[in-house]
Each structure stands twice: as C-alpha cells, then as structure tokens.
Design a protein around this motif. Structure first.
Motif, PDB file in Angstrom:
ATOM      1  N   ASN A 159      23.428 -73.316  18.415  1.00 46.95           N
ATOM      2  CA  ASN A 159      23.507 -71.870  18.624  1.00 46.95           C
ATOM      3  C   ASN A 159      23.737 -71.231  17.268  1.00 46.95           C
ATOM      4  O   ASN A 159      24.776 -71.474  16.648  1.00 46.95           O
ATOM      5  CB  ASN A 159      24.663 -71.540  19.579  1.00 46.95           C
ATOM      6  N   GLY A 160      22.780 -70.442  16.783  1.00 48.72           N
ATOM      7  CA  GLY A 160      22.994 -69.771  15.514  1.00 48.72           C
ATOM      8  C   GLY A 160      21.721 -69.552  14.730  1.00 48.72           C
ATOM      9  O   GLY A 160      20.610 -69.679  15.246  1.00 48.72           O
ATOM     10  N   GLU A 161      21.902 -69.221  13.461  1.00 49.11           N
ATOM     11  CA  GLU A 161      20.801 -69.023  12.532  1.00 49.11           C
ATOM     12  C   GLU A 161      21.210 -69.578  11.168  1.00 49.11           C
ATOM     13  O   GLU A 161      22.333 -69.344  10.700  1.00 49.11           O
ATOM     14  CB  GLU A 161      20.471 -67.525  12.362  1.00 49.11           C
ATOM     15  N   LEU A 162      20.288 -70.298  10.528  1.00 45.94           N
ATOM     16  CA  LEU A 162      20.485 -70.737   9.148  1.00 45.94           C
ATOM     17  C   LEU A 162      19.707 -69.803   8.239  1.00 45.94           C
ATOM     18  O   LEU A 162      18.482 -69.715   8.332  1.00 45.94           O
ATOM     19  CB  LEU A 162      19.994 -72.172   8.954  1.00 45.94           C
ATOM     20  N   ALA A 180      27.086 -72.923  15.626  1.00 42.23           N
ATOM     21  CA  ALA A 180      27.867 -73.952  16.294  1.00 42.23           C
ATOM     22  C   ALA A 180      26.839 -74.941  16.831  1.00 42.23           C
ATOM     23  O   ALA A 180      25.806 -74.529  17.360  1.00 42.23           O
ATOM     24  CB  ALA A 180      28.714 -73.378  17.418  1.00 42.23           C
ATOM     25  N   PHE A 181      27.102 -76.223  16.672  1.00 35.74           N
ATOM     26  CA  PHE A 181      26.113 -77.187  17.135  1.00 35.74           C
ATOM     27  C   PHE A 181      26.774 -78.526  17.450  1.00 35.74           C
ATOM     28  O   PHE A 181      27.909 -78.793  17.042  1.00 35.74           O
ATOM     29  CB  PHE A 181      24.983 -77.382  16.108  1.00 35.74           C
ATOM     30  N   ALA A 182      26.040 -79.339  18.207  1.00 39.00           N
ATOM     31  CA  ALA A 182      26.460 -80.700  18.525  1.00 39.00           C
ATOM     32  C   ALA A 182      25.255 -81.621  18.362  1.00 39.00           C
ATOM     33  O   ALA A 182      24.145 -81.284  18.792  1.00 39.00           O
ATOM     34  CB  ALA A 182      26.999 -80.785  19.951  1.00 39.00           C
ATOM     35  N   ILE A 183      25.475 -82.764  17.715  1.00 36.91           N
ATOM     36  CA  ILE A 183      24.406 -83.744  17.489  1.00 36.91           C
ATOM     37  C   ILE A 183      24.878 -85.116  17.976  1.00 36.91           C
ATOM     38  O   ILE A 183      25.932 -85.604  17.555  1.00 36.91           O
ATOM     39  CB  ILE A 183      24.012 -83.827  15.998  1.00 36.91           C
ATOM     40  N   TRP A 184      24.089 -85.705  18.860  1.00 39.80           N
ATOM     41  CA  TRP A 184      24.383 -87.047  19.365  1.00 39.80           C
ATOM     42  C   TRP A 184      23.602 -88.069  18.544  1.00 39.80           C
ATOM     43  O   TRP A 184      22.375 -88.004  18.433  1.00 39.80           O
ATOM     44  CB  TRP A 184      23.993 -87.156  20.829  1.00 39.80           C
ATOM     45  N   ASP A 185      24.329 -88.987  17.932  1.00 41.57           N
ATOM     46  CA  ASP A 185      23.755 -90.084  17.162  1.00 41.57           C
ATOM     47  C   ASP A 185      23.805 -91.316  18.055  1.00 41.57           C
ATOM     48  O   ASP A 185      24.855 -91.944  18.220  1.00 41.57           O
ATOM     49  CB  ASP A 185      24.576 -90.286  15.884  1.00 41.57           C
ATOM     50  N   ALA A 240      22.520 -94.291  17.763  1.00 42.72           N
ATOM     51  CA  ALA A 240      22.745 -95.588  17.128  1.00 42.72           C
ATOM     52  C   ALA A 240      24.233 -95.841  16.903  1.00 42.72           C
ATOM     53  O   ALA A 240      24.734 -96.942  17.141  1.00 42.72           O
ATOM     54  CB  ALA A 240      21.993 -95.656  15.799  1.00 42.72           C
ATOM     55  N   GLU A 241      24.939 -94.814  16.462  1.00 45.67           N
ATOM     56  CA  GLU A 241      26.373 -94.932  16.194  1.00 45.67           C
ATOM     57  C   GLU A 241      27.218 -94.648  17.429  1.00 45.67           C
ATOM     58  O   GLU A 241      28.428 -94.858  17.417  1.00 45.67           O
ATOM     59  CB  GLU A 241      26.772 -93.971  15.069  1.00 45.67           C
ATOM     60  N   HIS A 242      26.590 -94.130  18.470  1.00 44.41           N
ATOM     61  CA  HIS A 242      27.309 -93.727  19.671  1.00 44.41           C
ATOM     62  C   HIS A 242      28.429 -92.733  19.330  1.00 44.41           C
ATOM     63  O   HIS A 242      29.582 -92.883  19.727  1.00 44.41           O
ATOM     64  CB  HIS A 242      27.887 -94.965  20.394  1.00 44.41           C
ATOM     65  N   LYS A 243      28.041 -91.699  18.580  1.00 47.01           N
ATOM     66  CA  LYS A 243      28.984 -90.674  18.164  1.00 47.01           C
ATOM     67  C   LYS A 243      28.383 -89.291  18.365  1.00 47.01           C
ATOM     68  O   LYS A 243      27.167 -89.106  18.223  1.00 47.01           O
ATOM     69  CB  LYS A 243      29.354 -90.846  16.676  1.00 47.01           C
ATOM     70  N   LEU A 244      29.254 -88.346  18.668  1.00 50.17           N
ATOM     71  CA  LEU A 244      28.854 -86.946  18.751  1.00 50.17           C
ATOM     72  C   LEU A 244      29.481 -86.206  17.579  1.00 50.17           C
ATOM     73  O   LEU A 244      30.692 -86.302  17.342  1.00 50.17           O
ATOM     74  CB  LEU A 244      29.331 -86.319  20.066  1.00 50.17           C
ATOM     75  N   PHE A 245      28.663 -85.461  16.846  1.00 47.55           N
ATOM     76  CA  PHE A 245      29.156 -84.644  15.744  1.00 47.55           C
ATOM     77  C   PHE A 245      29.035 -83.183  16.135  1.00 47.55           C
ATOM     78  O   PHE A 245      27.983 -82.734  16.610  1.00 47.55           O
ATOM     79  CB  PHE A 245      28.341 -84.910  14.471  1.00 47.55           C
ATOM     80  N   LEU A 246      30.129 -82.416  15.956  1.00 43.56           N
ATOM     81  CA  LEU A 246      30.135 -80.984  16.254  1.00 43.56           C
ATOM     82  C   LEU A 246      30.620 -80.219  15.030  1.00 43.56           C
ATOM     83  O   LEU A 246      31.466 -80.715  14.267  1.00 43.56           O
ATOM     84  CB  LEU A 246      31.064 -80.655  17.428  1.00 43.56           C
ATOM     85  N   ALA A 247      30.119 -79.003  14.855  1.00 45.51           N
ATOM     86  CA  ALA A 247      30.572 -78.178  13.741  1.00 45.51           C
ATOM     87  C   ALA A 247      30.449 -76.702  14.105  1.00 45.51           C
ATOM     88  O   ALA A 247      29.644 -76.322  14.955  1.00 45.51           O
ATOM     89  CB  ALA A 247      29.765 -78.470  12.481  1.00 45.51           C
ATOM     90  N   ARG A 248      31.286 -75.908  13.418  1.00 41.69           N
ATOM     91  CA  ARG A 248      31.300 -74.457  13.623  1.00 41.69           C
ATOM     92  C   ARG A 248      31.260 -73.769  12.267  1.00 41.69           C
ATOM     93  O   ARG A 248      31.826 -74.274  11.288  1.00 41.69           O
ATOM     94  CB  ARG A 248      32.562 -74.063  14.390  1.00 41.69           C
TER      95      ARG A 248
END
Length: 614
Positions: free
Chosen positions: A77-80, A126-131, A133-141
């Motif tokens: 959700n957002g704009e770069l 704000a975003f969430a990325i599921w990796d 291979a690593e079985h991890k979720l990365f989130l940032a704001r």
C-alpha cells in the motif's frame, strides 16, 4: 494506494482457511475498489485490494516473482517516488522487469538487497513480503507513518492489515479494550500514542520500523528516526534548500496514470503546492491543474475569528485560483450531511476520531473522487515548520504536557468516577508525555530555549502529526481516493527538524523560513497570510443537531457509553446556553459541538463493534 491483510500461522494449514482470508480482504474493499487478489500457502495467507494509480494493467497484487523455484510474494500500500531511479539501479545489477509499476520495483529491491532495501525508498508505504525459501515474512512502514499497518501478535500466529477492521475479521482478534485503550479514547486523543492500536490485541508497526516474522518469533527493527545535528546553513541558504527540496518533492508526487488534483484552502501550505504543481504542468505541457476546496452552508454568516482560525478561506481560495488559473471545484456541505457522516467516519477509522472534521473530510474526498483519483494535500507543514499557535504561547510551552492537552483535567472530569479511578487518566497522560520527551534526540550545547523548541518540534512530528496523517489516510481511502502529502518527504522533515528556531521564524513570522523559500512563487498577500486550519462549520444548526442527538443517547439506558461517563455533568454541558460553536470547553481542539459529536461517535463505536471493556 491500496489495502492489504493476512496472517502467518505456524500451527495450522492455512489453505483450509481461505474463507477467512476472503472475509478479511473484503473489509478493505473501499481502499481498493479496482481489483481484489489473494495468495495462500500452508503458513502464509495474503489478501489485497487495489486502487490503480500506476500501471493499471500490470500492477495486480499479490504480486509473485521467483528466485529459482521459490516465490517471493508482496502485498503493498503506497507509492514510491524514486521508483525510476531504483529501477535503473536494479537493471544495472542485472534485474529484469515485467511491468512499469512501483510494486515490482519494491519487490525486486527486496529480492536484491533484503531488509536493507527500506533505506533506499523515498515514498509513503506499508508492505509485507513472504520469502518462501526462508519461510519468513518481512513487513515495513514508511518513515513518517503516512501509510498505516496494524498488527496482532499471538502464540504461533501473526495477523496484520491496513486497518483494524481487517484484523477484527479474523476469529482470533477480539474487539476488546482495557484501561489503556480507554485512556487513549478519552484523554490522549486526538493524538494517539504511537503504536497503540486502542484495541487490546492490536498494535501498530511504528513509523520507520520493519519486522521479520519467523518460527523463531517476531523481530522488530527501527531503520529511521529523527536525528539532531548542527545546522550550518545561513538563512538564505536554508531558504534555498527548503525551496529546492519542496520543488523536487512535489514534482515527484505529481506522477500518476490517473487524474490528479490539489486541495486548495488559500493558505500558505496548499497554495505553495498548487503553485509548484502549476509550474510543473506548464513546463511539461500537461494543461490546467484542477483544485478543490471545502466550505459549509452559511459559514460566511456565522464565522468568528479566533487564534486557530483568524480569517475565512473563501476569498483567499478565489484569489489563488484566479492567480494560478486553476480549474477550481468548490464543495459545500450542510449540517444534516455532516451529522449523518459521523457514523461513516467512525467506521472508516474503526474508532471515534475528530468528529465533524473527520466527517467533512470524508464527504469532501467523496466529491473529489468523482473527478480525480489522486490529490496533493498540505498536511503536516505546521508540525514540521512550527506553524501552530502553541509554538508561540508561553502557557503551552511551559505546561509540562502536550500542548494540545492543556485542558486534560477538564476532560477527565467527564469520566465516570469508577472509570477514572481504574484508568487514572492524568497519570497515564503524564507517563506518555514523559515517554515522548525521553525520546527527543539531544544536541550538545543547545541553550534552554533551543532545547525546548526542539522538544516541541519532536512532539508535534511524532505525536500530533500522525493523528492527522491517519485521519487523511482513512477518510480518503474510505472512498478510494489517494492523497499524497509532500511536506512529509523524509528528506525535508529531516532537514527542517534541525533548522534553529530563529531561522525557522525568519522575519519574526511563524513558518518564516517556508515563506522566505516561496518568495517569487506566491503573491505577497498569500505568502504572509496568517495560518488557518482545515475549515469546520460555524453554523449553530450543527450544535443544535449534535446536542439533541447526544441528549437522546444520555436518555437511553441501553447505551454502552453511559457507564463510562459522568452523565450528569455531560447533560449539564449539553443543556447549557454557553455550549456555543466557538467555546473551547476542552482545549483548542474540542469545542462544544465537537465534544458532543465525539461522544456520539464513541457511542456508535461501542455499539457497532460490540466492544468489550475489561
């Protein structure tokens, strides 16, 4: 702009719970009216609603890219605003792209640089990325918290979304509040404590923070914060730098594949953005800029000047629209519309908010959406440049509390006696103030006056500004309108935070350095107009309407509001002949009508969400 949601579960197979994901995603339909998408795996479920702004065809989400056989999946959700530069850098490193949208740039940036990609981003996000291979979720704001991200940490489960309503649609997240939540509602507001989601099981990922969710738990990291540094530029160089940063920021934020406009009040902040937009449009041959303003029926008859609103906007709007040759769209609302919109505004926030100011903004955004999908707003200039009256008043400067909380004691008297004893509202407020002051980055060698002004700037940027950004996001996205806020560019905020007060107030005027930076851009009368905030209705019919509705609630024995408040005292206030629209009963931010409308929103909220207080 969009909305997203999802959850991680290490104890269950989520592919069997698709109906829950659909329900959570659907709660965000207003944020993303153009498309819907989901992605689900045994441990990760992601849902997205899209408002198409850049590359409507290629930007569908959740977006998947693979590294070998392993997918990376993003909801965003957002704009770069620096997406073109990032894309060129990534292409130089051998990365290829299938679309022209910034979503793919963000996803590929994460695949290339991992969590450190956030340090390269210029934008609101704000975003969430599921990796996988690593079985991890990365989130940032984003750094200033323009875009929301709510989270709920549970044993073996992590639920998240753009708005609380998405989390509340998950069966494990309950609409419950405790003493802290009540204190946030009745005392700290409108400026909520950063990270506090009010609901017991919900918090926010803080601005400038990111998180990694794995089987080992949840790890949260701060990647950006305000820092104090010596300011070495003189006044002339400072004005030039502010002007250049603002110009660059506005031009980056004018990029859109859908109709764009500006919000124009005739004040310094919005007039500056509009003037810079007009210059850019003229230079690039894009035609006239469309502008929008809001007013209320009979405001011209009932307006009375005061510290926070020294003059009416209408003549200044006409002045600027004529000067800049914009295509202007005035929007006017009447009392019944404002009263009826209180409930919808509360539902947009999932909480009681800023009452009539929220309601009118939601209605305003709905009208804008008929003509445009993206708008530029002057939000946050006063917090960043020191424009509010409380920056210039000794009572606010020396109060030992937040400058917008000077009448907290009067507000505390509105609580039921047992509730006040339970939540200890003034102690809670005092603790939150000390927390905030303790965070202020210090600069060696500053005298007491400079130190206090740095504290005031920090309080406004980190405590008051977020509630206005939350309001702007939630009211605009409730009708599918994207609002961009150029004054929140982190480069500008970082630079201005360290400008000494004597330069910020150049010419002995509030926001003096901003005015100085805009000389030659705006006509002098607009350039030196006194600050006027987002307009509210001054029509006494509004007071009459919300007072009558509140008296009806006070007489309703089934109202969940009544056990929380001092019914007798509030009834006396509502029936008083002095409950006028300009009487600041509870500090500068809550006049009599606003108080009554706010209590109506609290009642609506408790009923609609079936909030359990315990």
């Amino acid at each position: 702009m969009c909305g997203f949601t999802g959850w991680i579960d290490w104890t269950d197979d989520l592919t069997k719970q698709y109906s829950i994901l659909e329900k959570m995603t659907e709660t965000l339909a207003a944020r993303g009216p153009d498309a819907s998408g989901t992605w689900i795996s045994p441990n990760c479920a992601l849902g997205h609603r899209r408002l198409s702004v850049i590359d409507p065809v290629g930007g569908a989400q959740p977006m998947v890219r693979t590294a070998g056989d392993d997918p990376f999946v993003i909801v965003y959700n957002g704009e770069l605003y620096n997406a073109p530069e990032l894309k060129r850098e990534l292409e130089g490193r051998g990365r290829q792209f299938l679309t022209t949208c910034d979503t793919e740039v963000l996803l590929v940036a994460f695949m290339e640089w991992g969590p450190s990609c956030v340090e390269k981003l210029n934008g609101i996000f704000a975003f969430a990325i599921w990796d996988s291979a690593e079985h991890k979720l990365f989130l940032a704001r984003d750094r200033l918290g323009v875009k929301p991200l709510f989270i709920s940490r549970q044993l073996g489960r992590f639920v998240f979304g753009s708005e609380p309503k998405a989390l509340l649609a998950h069966p494990s997240v309950k609409p419950e509040i405790g003493p802290e939540g009540l204190a946030e509602i009745f005392i700290v507001g409108p400026a909520r404590t950063p990270g506090n989601g009010v609901y017991r099981d919900i918090t926010e990922l803080l601005p400038g923070h990111c998180a990694v969710v794995s089987r080992a738990g949840v790890s949260v990291t701060q990647y950006w914060k305000l820092e104090s540094r010596p300011h070495t530029d003189d006044a002339a160089a400072t004005a030039a730098q502010v002007g250049e940063l603002l110009r660059d920021t506005v031009e980056r934020q004018l990029v859109s594949d859908v109709p764009l406009c500006t919000l124009l009040s005739g004040g310094l902040d919005s007039s500056a953005l509009t003037a810079l937009a007009v210059r850019y449009y003229e230079r690039t041959g894009q035609g006239a800029v469309h502008t929008f303003s809001v007013d209320y029926v009979d405001n011209d008859k009932h307006f009375k000047a005061h510290d926070f609103q020294p003059n009416a906007d209408a003549p200044w709007i006409a002045r600027m629209s004529s000067y800049l040759h914009t295509v202007h769209h005035p929007v006017t609302f009447d009392t019944p519309e404002l009263v009826n919109a209180l409930r919808e505004a509360m539902l947009a926030r999932d909480l009681p908010g800023m009452a009539d100011v929220d309601a009118s903004l939601l209605l305003f955004c709905r009208e804008i959406k008929k003509e445009a999908t993206v708008a530029l707003s002057g939000e946050a200039a006063d917090e960043i440049f020191g424009g509010y009256p409380w920056f210039h008043r000794e009572d606010a400067m020396n109060a030992g509390t937040f400058p917008w909380s000077l009448a907290a004691g009067m507000r505390a008297e509105l609580l039921a006696e047992d509730v006040a004893a339970w939540i200890r509202p003034l102690d809670y407020l005092g603790d939150r103030y000390l927390d905030a002051i303790g965070e202020v980055p210090r600069l060696a060698g500053e005298d007491d006056a400079a130190r206090r002004m740095r504290e005031m700037s920090y309080l406004n940027i980190t405590r008051f500004m977020p509630t206005l950004l939350d309001r702007k996001d939630r009211m605009s996205m409730a009708v599918g309108l994207e609002v961009r806020v150029p004054y929140c560019d982190h480069r500008l905020v970082d630079y201005v935070f360290n400008i000494p007060w004597e330069i910020k107030t150049a010419g002995e005027r509030e926001k003096g350095i901003l005015r100085h930076s805009l000389e030659g851009v705006l006509p002098s009368d607009v350039l030196y107009r006194k600050k006027s905030p987002y307009p509210k209705t001054h029509n006494p019919s509004y007071l009459g309407a919300v007072r009558q509705k509140l008296l009806e609630v006070l007489s309703d024995g089934t109202s969940p509001l009544l056990p929380l408040i001092n019914v007798k005292k509030i009834r006396q206030l509502a029936e008083s002949d002095t409950a006028s629209s300009n009487l600041p009963w509870f500090g500068q931010l809550m006049s009599g009508p606003q108080l009554f409308a706010y209590l109506l929103q609290v009642d609506m909220w408790l009923r609609h969400y079936k909030v359990a207080v315990r």
